[in-house]
Design a protein around this motif. Structure first.
Motif, PDB file in Angstrom:
ATOM      1  N   GLN A 357      20.047  17.772  25.245  1.00 19.42           N
ATOM      2  CA  GLN A 357      19.206  16.668  24.781  1.00 19.42           C
ATOM      3  C   GLN A 357      18.751  15.781  25.937  1.00 19.42           C
ATOM      4  OE1 GLN A 357      21.865  15.073  21.724  1.00 19.42           O
ATOM      5  NE2 GLN A 357      20.332  15.600  20.178  1.00 19.42           N
ATOM      6  N   GLN A 358      19.586  15.648  26.964  1.00 20.84           N
ATOM      7  CA  GLN A 358      19.163  14.892  28.138  1.00 20.84           C
ATOM      8  C   GLN A 358      17.943  15.543  28.768  1.00 20.84           C
ATOM      9  OE1 GLN A 358      22.444  14.324  30.828  1.00 20.84           O
ATOM     10  NE2 GLN A 358      23.726  13.326  29.292  1.00 20.84           N
ATOM     11  N   LYS A 359      17.955  16.866  28.857  1.00 19.94           N
ATOM     12  CA  LYS A 359      16.796  17.583  29.387  1.00 19.94           C
ATOM     13  C   LYS A 359      15.585  17.392  28.483  1.00 19.94           C
ATOM     14  CE  LYS A 359      19.616  21.145  31.632  1.00 19.94           C
ATOM     15  NZ  LYS A 359      19.992  22.587  31.635  1.00 19.94           N
ATOM     16  N   LEU A 360      15.810  17.428  27.183  1.00 22.60           N
ATOM     17  CA  LEU A 360      14.713  17.210  26.241  1.00 22.60           C
ATOM     18  C   LEU A 360      14.152  15.799  26.370  1.00 22.60           C
ATOM     19  CD1 LEU A 360      16.139  18.924  23.016  1.00 22.60           C
ATOM     20  CD2 LEU A 360      14.295  19.770  24.479  1.00 22.60           C
ATOM     21  N   HIS A 535      18.084   7.972  34.330  1.00 25.45           N
ATOM     22  CA  HIS A 535      17.416   8.245  33.051  1.00 25.45           C
ATOM     23  C   HIS A 535      17.543   9.716  32.656  1.00 25.45           C
ATOM     24  CE1 HIS A 535      15.687   4.197  32.825  1.00 25.45           C
ATOM     25  NE2 HIS A 535      15.522   4.304  34.129  1.00 25.45           N
ATOM     26  N   HIS A 536      18.778  10.228  32.785  1.00 22.83           N
ATOM     27  CA  HIS A 536      19.172  11.576  32.370  1.00 22.83           C
ATOM     28  C   HIS A 536      18.655  12.672  33.293  1.00 22.83           C
ATOM     29  CE1 HIS A 536      20.799   9.723  28.836  1.00 22.83           C
ATOM     30  NE2 HIS A 536      19.622   9.381  28.369  1.00 22.83           N
ATOM     31  N   ASN A 537      17.936  12.326  34.347  1.00 24.30           N
ATOM     32  CA  ASN A 537      17.535  13.342  35.321  1.00 24.30           C
ATOM     33  C   ASN A 537      18.754  13.737  36.154  1.00 24.30           C
ATOM     34  OD1 ASN A 537      14.392  13.551  35.305  1.00 24.30           O
ATOM     35  ND2 ASN A 537      14.832  11.353  35.155  1.00 24.30           N
ATOM     36  N   ASP A 538      18.803  14.998  36.565  1.00 22.84           N
ATOM     37  CA  ASP A 538      19.898  15.439  37.425  1.00 22.84           C
ATOM     38  C   ASP A 538      19.819  14.773  38.789  1.00 22.84           C
ATOM     39  OD1 ASP A 538      21.026  17.116  35.512  1.00 22.84           O
ATOM     40  OD2 ASP A 538      19.710  18.771  36.064  1.00 22.84           O
TER      41      ASP A 538
END
Length: 670
Positions: A357-360, A535-538
């Motif tokens: 979901q982070q990727k989404l 913001h959830h980016n790696d």
């Protein structure tokens, strides 16, 4: 103000609303369910009958259903999370009712009744095992099915000036009678009321001066970037309640420029909220821990199907309002600082995005940003941001407010000259070294773009007081290759959250490691940073390197011991800062921008943004977070040329470039 509903719609919705209210009153008196579900529905039915922000305040939060920790303790992990989600959706009723949004009020009340029926049916049929799945399906459908209303409304309110609920209150109320604040349907706390009361002591001339600084920054932003403001017809004002006298004057100023103002409320629904962001007008913060606990409620419904649905609604709405979107000039933001530092508690009971979901979420942000840019072009819009303190900053509020007004009107001509001298030294190097001192572990090398013609080109923007008020920085988009090292700051306050001993490691311009010491568990610290800064980016690139020159602002912060509570807009001017994410020129890289010396700024791209020209899958990161090193933690900033020649700009926290001595006076006076 535009009527939200036709006569037929209003009659139909009101009839359904009356039936819903009657049924909810019955639920409040029924005892069909077993505990603890019975308590949930009785408590929330009573709240629905008499909604109040008091319910969510910290002193009431520990043992109520807004708190996922309490809800999970009472109902279990799955049902508890979802019922806390429902309670948080119901917490918007006060705003819906104030604004006359009877459809929004209706659908959330009907959802409550539907969820109640699912519980009673499960108990009657003995199907408790299937309860969680039925609840999730219903809540998912509620969010997804009504996206064509909630997301559509959010877009329209930003670009259509006929949606004038807040503007009408501001322009038509007697602002000397503070009861007007209650008309907004927001939580009115001591900060909101305190600001409004204090501004009543200002003369009309002083109010106009504050508004002029604000609106002129917006206008000059178009001029400095070569954009045509005459093509635009609307501007969106975002601010905290209490500043209505200034906002009223700003609305009139914008009207004189040919711009109508839209003023829309902070996002209320799960489909439009984004973390803890208050993007719009807002009242007091009822409970930051509650906001933090619900910042990832989208984990309940975020999947590929939902993303497709939301993007379809966005495109359909922008197509319908294509003409109005093209006339939108951008946001004018009046920010605040001085809130009490907030260190959240991390609760496992709260919804949390999975890795998928982070990727989404990252993908949705990128696609949404690109879609918006199709209709509100980045190379045709601008913005401005200014900030003021609020009473929570402490006993020196009035003095700090007065000094902030002066900060916002500093003589930018003086800064323009001194900043140009700094730029000339910086451009003697191919890279810049920044080192901390004492316990600050910063040791980073920033790689600069090459100049082909120094007479016509420049790497650093000489930032005076236009879109980014107050005055005081030179900045660039660095080359990523060759940008390596460690960025560290002992304490910083970003996007409403406090970070202790925040540290990032960069390799060729991208973050490769990060940590802080907020929590004892290192993994919790990393998650805290990834969720709220990355913001959830790696990883994120270094989108900006800047040197803040507003030593007057820094001296004010030190004098009143408020450095950690400064809004980033001011904090970034009080030392070197590094922005993680997109560059300052995101989506406007091809717009020619010139410094006051007429040289063109050529450092608008980096190795990542250059891919937009050839890579069909290119994505912006849709974030830009500044991290500032205060002068007291700064050892040196030095430009270094290709042969190793060194040209100092700051040594031991003091400017050493000839002609910038005046910048040290506020520091020396400390």
């Amino acid at each position: 103000m535009q009527e939200l509903y036709s006569a037929e719609e209003r009659s139909f919705y009101m009839e359904r609303l009356e039936l819903s209210n009657e049924r909810i009153a019955e639920i409040a008196g029924e005892s069909l369910l077993e505990e603890p579900a019975l308590s949930f529905f009785k408590d929330m039915a009573e709240f629905i009958k008499n909604p109040s922000y008091e319910y969510g305040k910290p002193e009431n939060y520990k043992d109520n259903w807004l708190n996922p920790v309490y809800a999970v303790k009472m109902l279990g992990q799955e049902e508890g999370r979802m019922m806390s989600f429902l309670a948080y959706e119901l917490f918007s009723l006060m705003a819906f009712q104030a604004e006359g949004k009877i459809f929004d009020e209706l659908i959330v009340k009907e959802l409550f009744i539907e969820i109640y029926n699912i519980f009673t049916d499960a108990q009657t049929d003995g199907e408790n095992a299937a309860l969680a799945e039925a609840l999730k399906n219903t809540l998912y459908s509620f969010v997804s099915d009504y996206t064509d209303h909630t997301v559509r409304e959010r877009i329209i309110e930003q670009i259509d000036p006929e949606r004038s609920f807040a503007r009408d209150i501001i322009m038509n109320s007697d602002l000397s009678d503070l009861s007007y604040l209650d008309k907004f349907g927001e939580y009115i706390d001591e900060d909101v009321r305190g600001v409004a009361e204090y501004l009543l002591t200002f003369s009309e001339e002083e109010i106009r001066s504050m508004a002029d600084t604000f609106t002129e920054g917006f206008r000059i932003g178009f001029i400095n970037t070569g954009k045509d403001l005459s093509k635009k017809k609307t501007v969106n004002i975002r601010y905290m309640l209490g500043f209505e006298r200034v906002v009223r004057a700003a609305v009139r100023n914008f009207e004189a420029m040919g711009l109508e103002s839209t003023i829309y409320r902070r996002a209320l629904t799960a489909s439009t909220r984004s973390g803890m962001s208050l993007n719009g007008y807002f009242g007091g913060r009822v409970n930051k821990q509650m906001e933090f606990d619900h910042r990832e409620d989208s984990a309940l419904f975020l999947d590929k199907a939902y993303i497709t649905r939301k993007l379809e609604v966005m495109r359909t709405t922008y197509e319908e309002y294509r003409d109005k979107a093209a006339l939108f000039a951008g946001p004018a933001v009046m920010d605040i600082f001085g809130e009490k530092p907030f260190l959240p508690e991390s609760h496992a009971e709260a919804f949390e995005l999975s890795k998928e979901q982070q990727k989404l979420s990252v993908n949705l942000a990128a696609k949404s940003g690109s879609l918006v840019n199709e209709y509100i072009r980045g190379d045709e819009r601008s913005f401005t941001i200014i900030s003021y303190p609020i009473p929570s900053i402490g006993k020196d509020f009035k003095e700090i407010f007065s000094e902030t007004v002066k900060l916002n009107t500093l003589d930018y001509e003086k800064y323009k000259v001194m900043q140009q001298k700094i730029i000339e030294v910086l451009e003697m190097g191919e890279r810049v070294e920044v080192k901390g001192k004492g316990s600050n572990r910063t040791d980073i090398t920033v790689s600069l773009h090459e100049l082909k013609d120094k007479a016509k080109e420049t790497v650093f923007e000489n930032c005076v007081a236009d879109v980014n008020i107050p005055v005081g920085e030179v900045f660039t988009s660095p080359k990523l290759t060759g940008t390596n090292g460690t960025l560290f700051v002992s304490e910083v306050y970003l996007n409403g959250l406090r970070y202790e001993n925040l540290e990032f490691v960069f390799r060729d311009g991208f973050v490769t490691d990060y940590n802080c010491t907020n929590f004892e568990d290192s993994e919790k610290n990393k998650k805290y940073i990834k969720d709220n800064i990355l913001h959830h980016n790696d990883c994120l690139p270094l989108g900006e390197f800047a040197i803040g020159t507003n030593t007057t602002a820094y001296a004010m912060a030190r004098r009143y011991n408020i450095f950690s509570r400064l809004e980033i807009l001011i904090a970034e001017k009080t030392g070197p800062h590094f922005a993680l994410g997109d560059t300052c020129y995101s989506r406007a890289e091809d717009v020619k921008v010139f410094n006051p010396d007429k040289r063109e700024i050529i450092s608008k791209d980096n190795e990542h943004t250059e891919k937009r020209k050839t890579d069909p899958d290119f994505r912006y990161f849709e974030c830009h977070t500044d991290v500032t090193i205060p002068y007291e933690e700064l050892g040196s900033i030095t430009a270094v040329d290709k042969d190793g020649g060194r040209y100092p700009i700051i040594v031991d926290g003091r400017f050493v470039v000839e002609g910038t001595e005046e910048l040290n006076q506020p520091l020396d006076n400390l």
